[in-house]
Every structure is written in C-alpha cells, then in structure tokens.
Design an enzyme around this catalytic site. Structure first.
Site, PDB file in Angstrom:
ATOM      1  N   HIS A   1      46.791  31.595  42.548  1.00 10.05           N
ATOM      2  CA  HIS A   1      45.578  31.330  42.036  1.00 10.05           C
ATOM      3  C   HIS A   1      44.359  31.669  43.114  1.00 10.05           C
ATOM      4  CE1 HIS A   1      42.873  33.270  39.027  1.00 10.05           C
ATOM      5  NE2 HIS A   1      42.384  32.209  39.028  1.00 10.05           N
TER       6      HIS A   1
ATOM      7  N   TRP B   1      49.470  42.065  33.606  1.00  5.41           N
ATOM      8  CA  TRP B   1      49.761  40.851  34.618  1.00  5.41           C
ATOM      9  C   TRP B   1      51.777  41.559  33.855  1.00  5.41           C
ATOM     10  CZ3 TRP B   1      44.980  40.169  33.478  1.00  5.41           C
ATOM     11  CH2 TRP B   1      44.635  39.005  34.906  1.00  5.41           C
TER      12      TRP B   1
ATOM     13  N   ASP C   1      35.086  32.388  40.448  1.00  9.89           N
ATOM     14  CA  ASP C   1      36.209  32.827  39.778  1.00  9.89           C
ATOM     15  C   ASP C   1      36.058  34.643  38.251  1.00  9.89           C
ATOM     16  OD1 ASP C   1      39.067  34.098  39.049  1.00  9.89           O
ATOM     17  OD2 ASP C   1      39.217  31.957  38.746  1.00  9.89           O
TER      18      ASP C   1
ATOM     19  N   CYS D   1      44.675  38.195  40.323  1.00  6.27           N
ATOM     20  CA  CYS D   1      43.688  37.515  40.927  1.00  6.27           C
ATOM     21  C   CYS D   1      43.491  37.504  42.261  1.00  6.27           C
ATOM     22  CB  CYS D   1      44.218  36.105  40.458  1.00  6.27           C
ATOM     23  SG  CYS D   1      45.720  36.081  41.472  1.00  6.27           S
TER      24      CYS D   1
ATOM     25  N   TYR E   1      54.198  35.467  38.493  1.00  7.35           N
ATOM     26  CA  TYR E   1      53.185  34.704  39.814  1.00  7.35           C
ATOM     27  C   TYR E   1      51.396  33.646  38.943  1.00  7.35           C
ATOM     28  CZ  TYR E   1      48.771  36.831  39.752  1.00  7.35           C
ATOM     29  OH  TYR E   1      47.347  37.236  39.177  1.00  7.35           O
TER      30      TYR E   1
END
Length: 686
Positions: A322, A231, A346, A266, A511
């Site tokens: 997400h 990220w 997830d 993600c 984000y």
C-alpha cells in the site's frame, strides 16, 4: 498611475520557483521579494505615504489574516507581519523589498499600492510554503532534502510484495507551468471552501489543514476530486491504473472540466498527492508499506480464513503493498515538538476521517510509539504497519480451527526513494521497533491501551503438540511467461512417523488482499518418517496464470493435516510475483532546449502467445509537453518491436524520460532514462 515592475525572473529564481515560470510572480512566504515603483516626482517625494494592500480570497479581512495593509518601514526591521523597506531610489523610481509572514496564508494574492496621488492597478502573485525558511512550519533543514522532496520532479515508487520489490519510475512534474493553478483550483473546490470560503482561505496558513483538504480532493469519493478508485478487473470506460506514470496528465485531465479521472489505485493516488504537495511547497515523499493491513474493526488483529482446501476466503485484508505519502511539517496543534517531522497523509479512499475520505496527517513518531490517541487517524496507520494476523481454517460444519498466529508479517520493508539517488531506502525502523523484541510488544500493548477496542483474547498458538515444520521454497526465480517451480519442504521432528493429508492450492490475489481465481490445486497424501525431511515438487504451468496477473500476485497455500495426531493442521503460504520482461529506452540527438530528439523504445515478446491491445506511452517533465501514446494491435511470439517517439526538450537540467508498456498479458512494464538537457546558451557555442 504608478507603474509596478515585479522582477518575476529575478524573484522567482531567488525563491526557487523559476522552474514554474519566469513570466509571473511566484514567491515563498517568509522571504523578501523585490518590486520597483515608477512614479511621478510628487509621489517620489512622499514615499512615507505609500500604502500597500495585499489580500487573498473572497471577502478578505485583516481579522482572518487574508488581508494586510502596511507602509514602508526601516530596512532590517524583523517582524512576522507584511512589511516593505526601501532598497534603492532614483529620481523617478524606488525599489522595495516586500516581506510576507512565515505563517501567511498561501494562494493567489492581489497587491495594490496607494501613492500620494493615485493607485496602482492590482498586481497578481502567488505565495507558497517555504521549506527554506526556518520560521515556516514546513522548514526542513537539509538542502539535500529540499532538493529531493520539493524540487525533484521525478521519482521512484515501490510496488510488488515484500519478497519482490520493484521500482516504478514516476514523473511528478510539479513545476509544469499550469500545475500550480490546478493546485489552487483543487483547494478552491474542496468541500470546506464551498461551505465557508472565508474560513477556508484563512486556514490555508497551516500545512496541516492544506494537506488534509488536498488529500481529500485527490480521490473522487465524496467531493468530485481528481481520481476515481477501481479495484475490480473492468477498466473498459477509463484508463487501467497500471498505465499511468505521470501526475501531470491526470491533473490536466481533471482540470479540463473538473470531471474525475478514471481510474486509479493506491500508488496513483499517492503519486498525484506528492505532486500537489510539492508544488505548494510542502516537502513530500512517496512511501510503500509491504504487507499492509486493513483493520476493518479496529481491534489491531487481522483474522484470515481459509477453507479446508486452503482457498482464501473474504476477510480482513492484508494488501501486498500500500502506498501513501509522508509530508514534512511541524505539529503545533499537538503538545510540544515531539510529533514534528514526517506525517502520513493517505489519499486512497479506504475509511473516512471526520466525514471525508482522507487520512492524516498522522505523525510517524506517534505510529512508532503506539500513540493512537493522537490526531489524525493514527489508529488506522498503526494497524497498517503493526497489526497481528491470526489464520483460521473453516471446517465443513462451519466451525473454525486456529492454524497459527503471526505478530511479524504485517508492515515489512517500508520503502521510499533514497535522497539524491535512484535507490530504495528502508524506513521501517521509523514506523516500528524490531519485530520480536520486547519493545515492539510494549508499543503494541500501549496502542491497545490508548485505543478504543479491547485487546483480542485470541490464543498465541493453536492447541496440540506441534512437531511438524513446513515451508514453501522457490526452486528457481519466477519469470512471467514461464512455468513456476516450488517445493513444499516438510520436516518431522517427532520420533514417530506421520501420515499426512496435504492440500496445495495456488490462487490469484488482488494486490489489495482480495482473493481471486484458483489456478492450481493438488491433494496428495504421504508418509513422513520420523526425524526426516522431504520435499514435494510444485509446478504451476504458465497458461494457468497467463491472463490473470496484472498487478496481482500468486499465493500458494499449503494446509497439512496430521492424521495420526488428532487431525492437527499446519499452514504455510508464499506469495509469488513473477518478474516481467524488460523494456528499454534510448535517445538520439543533442539535448538542448528547442532541439529535436528521438526516443527509441524496444520490447520483445518472450512468450509463445500473441500479445494484443499493446500500448507504449512515453512522458517526461521538461521533455514532452504531453504524454505520447503508441497503440499496437498485436505482437507475435518472439517478435521485437521498436517505437520511435520524437520530442523537443523545453527545460534545461537532468530530466527523466519514462516509458511504459501494457498489453493483455503484461501490465506496467516500466523503464526510464536520464536526459541531461544543457542550457540554451551552451547550445549556441557548440
């Protein structure tokens, strides 16, 4: 030695696996498949002595249900055991119907048959979950759902922000021939299998277990899984996450030497997990939650801090969006059938679950009702869609003043692809009751009661008399490559005029909610007359944000201080996601398996700056075996480029051809076209 004919083409077609292969046997549990034994006359007269052995994994055993031994039984005998019955018999052969239990372990099996005089050689086949079988725990009743959530190799992911929702075309490609082997290899390399292979293979009867171990294996955090998360802004030693649009390329890259693939975020994690779960037979869909909270301390409150200038400080994060998946299954590990159905799974490595970076399966119904004491990981998912936000201003002396609280911002426009259509379906109501209703607050309190953290004692509203309303409004649609124009609208509902100190600030936000560079500020003072409204124009020039966006957003903050009313402060903000320029793709040629076709991708540089590091990628399951990349060193201002990509379809049916464009200023410009590939036998008539 008896000869076994596996009838791969016929069996695979009947089991909805012929898209994977017609050359090896791949069947679904709980449904019979046919095989033919060609034997000596002596063996044909002793069919009652045939003994079948099926087994999966190392050191298979009947006690662990990874091995079964059985004989021929009467046709139509219904039981939940491995069995075989005679369908047809000739002088030298017998055709048998073999059935597996609807709760059999999935994976690669060997089949050996002992006749009266000899053994057959081991015959390999793969057994998958069966969403068509009502006794299978992944059974989903509607055929349209099975077509979408199991069989569809293409789909849409949703990205952007709650006010700017964009579809991103993705190729799942779960029926590419090597993907099923990669999925099995993923299971074999999961940490639980490495620690205890016998128990792991036995547990593969449960989609709950399988979804958890595959979820953990999609990220590389603790087990050498498929994708490394990143990220930051530096992707120089890997692939920029926005460049991916195809799970197959990622899985194949991992399978070459089992080195984790760099990099993903993600939506990449979720899309690859969707591919893997659909491949093994679990109905799966990709879901996007906009304004998704990451509650680091588990108290269901997101505290957000700002400097007096409006600059966002590090705090509990709220992601613009997400992405996770929902997998359909029964939950026999929980009481009754209330929690059956869609489960959140997830794979993005955010928090650990029982020591591994995975999340779920968490029943969506448990999230809806605030049942955070239900496994797995419901508290984390509940906070993602239903946490409350409190905004604070940090003063120069270190003290803080509450600006406002918001019970509605988190968890908006929860989205997935509509069944059978390339449209967005809003499924927010399956996760939470309508914001602002008494029922929604009851559920929130229920979650707090069942949870492990006490209810926050944060006041519902800041102190002081509040008689100033403010909001940020876009004057025109924001386009990436052009100036952004907004207005701060102020309304004084008081009978007295107000002297106002205004701090305006625009800041790039990653984000995932991490604050980035400040790109614009202004600090005007104004006098707002009693019972009047006024607008303050805001313009953010394109060069200020040109090189900073990517998959990020621009957050415009306004903090207004009433200098005539004890310095009471007000706050509002607005997220801006400028729309990218268009990319188009067309095809030429006759669409048949084996025919030569050409894709044409067109892009025009709309800005007065030279674009560098330009790359066009084209992919499509059933159309291109490998992703085709075209690198362009630069594109001059107002210049149109055309990229031609030859390809040869190799599977019939409606196929998606997907194109992506990335460069130094624009990322993840995505488009697609449906190519209806006619069957080969039709081509011969034309």
């Amino acid at each position: 030695m008896a000869l076994v004919l596996l009838h791969c083409r016929e069996n695979n077609k009947a089991h909805n696996t012929d898209e994977i292969s017609v050359d090896r046997l791949i069947v679904r549990r709980g449904k019979p498949f046919l095989l033919t034994l060609q034997m000596k006359t002596a063996d044909m007269s002793a069919l009652d002595k045939l003994e079948f052995t099926v087994q999966t994994g190392l050191q298979a055993s009947e006690a662990l249900r990874t091995k079964a031994m059985f004989r021929i039984s009467p046709a139509g005998l219904a039981n939940n055991l491995w069995n075989a019955s005679i369908q047809e018999k000739t002088v030298s052969s017998v055709t048998l119907s073999v059935s597996s239990p609807a709760e059999a372990c999935i994976g690669e099996y060997s089949l050996r048959i002992k006749t009266a005089s000899s053994f057959t050689c081991d015959n390999k086949f793969i057994l998958l979950f069966n969403p068509w079988c009502s006794d299978d725990s992944v059974y989903i009743p509607q055929e349209s759902d099975r077509r979408e959530y199991v069989m569809n190799e293409h789909g849409l992911l949703y990205i952007g922000s709650s006010d700017y929702i964009f579809p991103k075309t993705w190729t799942f490609g779960q029926f590419e021939q090597d993907i099923v082997d990669i999925c099995l290899k993923l299971m074999d390399r999961n940490l639980k299998c490495l620690r205890n292979k016998e128990e792991d293979y036995s547990a593969r009867s449960s989609p709950i277990y399988v979804s958890r171990v595959l979820c953990a294996m999609i990220n590389a955090q603790d087990d050498g899984g498929v994708i490394v998360g990143n990220w930051d802004d530096d992707f120089s030693d890997g692939t920029v996450p926005t460049s991916w649009n195809n799970s197959v390329e990622i899985l194949r890259k991992w399978a070459r030497n089992y080195n984790s693939v760099k990099y993903g975020q993600c939506w990449v994690f979720a899309a690859v997990l969707c591919t893997v779960l659909r491949c093994v037979g679990i109905p799966t869909r990709v879901v996007t939650n906009f304004q998704s909270a990451h509650d680091t301390d588990g108290n269901l409150v997101i505290d957000q801090y700002r400097a007096e200038s409006g600059r966002v400080l590090e705090n509990d994060s709220v992601w613009n969006f997400h992405v996770w998946v929902e997998a359909w299954m029964r939950r026999p590990d929980l009481s009754g059938d209330f929690y059956d159905g869609w489960q959140v799974v997830d794979p993005t490595p955010q928090e650990t679950s029982n020591g591994l970076y995975c999340c779920g399966p968490a029943p969506v119904k448990a999230v809806l009702e605030g049942h955070v004491d239900v496994k797995y990981d419901v508290p984390f998912v509940f906070a993602e869609v239903n946490a409350d936000i409190v905004n604070w201003k940090i003063l120069s002396n270190g003290s803080k003043i509450m600006l406002n609280s918001d019970t509605c911002e988190v968890g908006q426009n929860i989205s997935t692809k509509m069944v059978g259509m390339d449209k967005r379906s809003d499924i927010t109501a399956s996760y939470k009751y309508t914001e602002g209703t008494e029922k929604e607050r009851q559920v929130y309190k229920e979650a707090v009661k069942r949870g492990t953290k006490p209810l926050s004692n944060t006041p519902n509203s800041p102190p002081g008399s509040r008689n100033l309303q403010l909001k940020l409004v876009e004057v025109s649609k924001s386009i990436n490559g052009k100036d952004i124009n907004l207005s701060l609208v102020l309304n004084n509902s008081n009978q007295a005029s107000k002297k106002l100190q205004i701090h305006l600030l625009a800041q790039v936000m990653l984000y995932n909610g991490v604050p980035g560079a400040i790109i614009w500020t202004e600090d005007p003072e104004t006098l707002l007359l009693s019972s009047k409204e006024m607008s303050i124009p805001i313009q953010i020039a394109y060069p200020r944000y040109a090189t900073l966006l990517g998959r990020n957003i621009i957050r415009v903050n306004a903090i207004v201080t009433d200098l005539d009313n004890n310095g009471i402060s007000y706050h509002t903000e607005k997220d801006i996601v400028p729309e990218n320029p268009k990319l188009t793709i067309t095809t030429k040629g006759m669409a048949y398996p084996g025919s030569e076709m050409t894709a044409e991708v067109v892009f025009e540089n709309p800005v007065s700056m030279v674009l560098t590091d330009c790359k066009v990628t084209v992919s499509g399951s059933g159309l291109l075996v490998d992703v085709q990349e075209t690198n362009l060193p630069s594109i001059k201002p107002n210049t149109r480029i055309r990229v031609l990509v030859p390809f040869v379809p190799y599977k019939a049916g409606a196929r998606q051809l997907v194109a992506n464009f990335n460069c130094n200023l624009f990322t993840d410009i995505n488009t697609s076209i449906t190519v209806d590939v006619k069957p080969a036998h039709i081509a011969t008539r034309v």
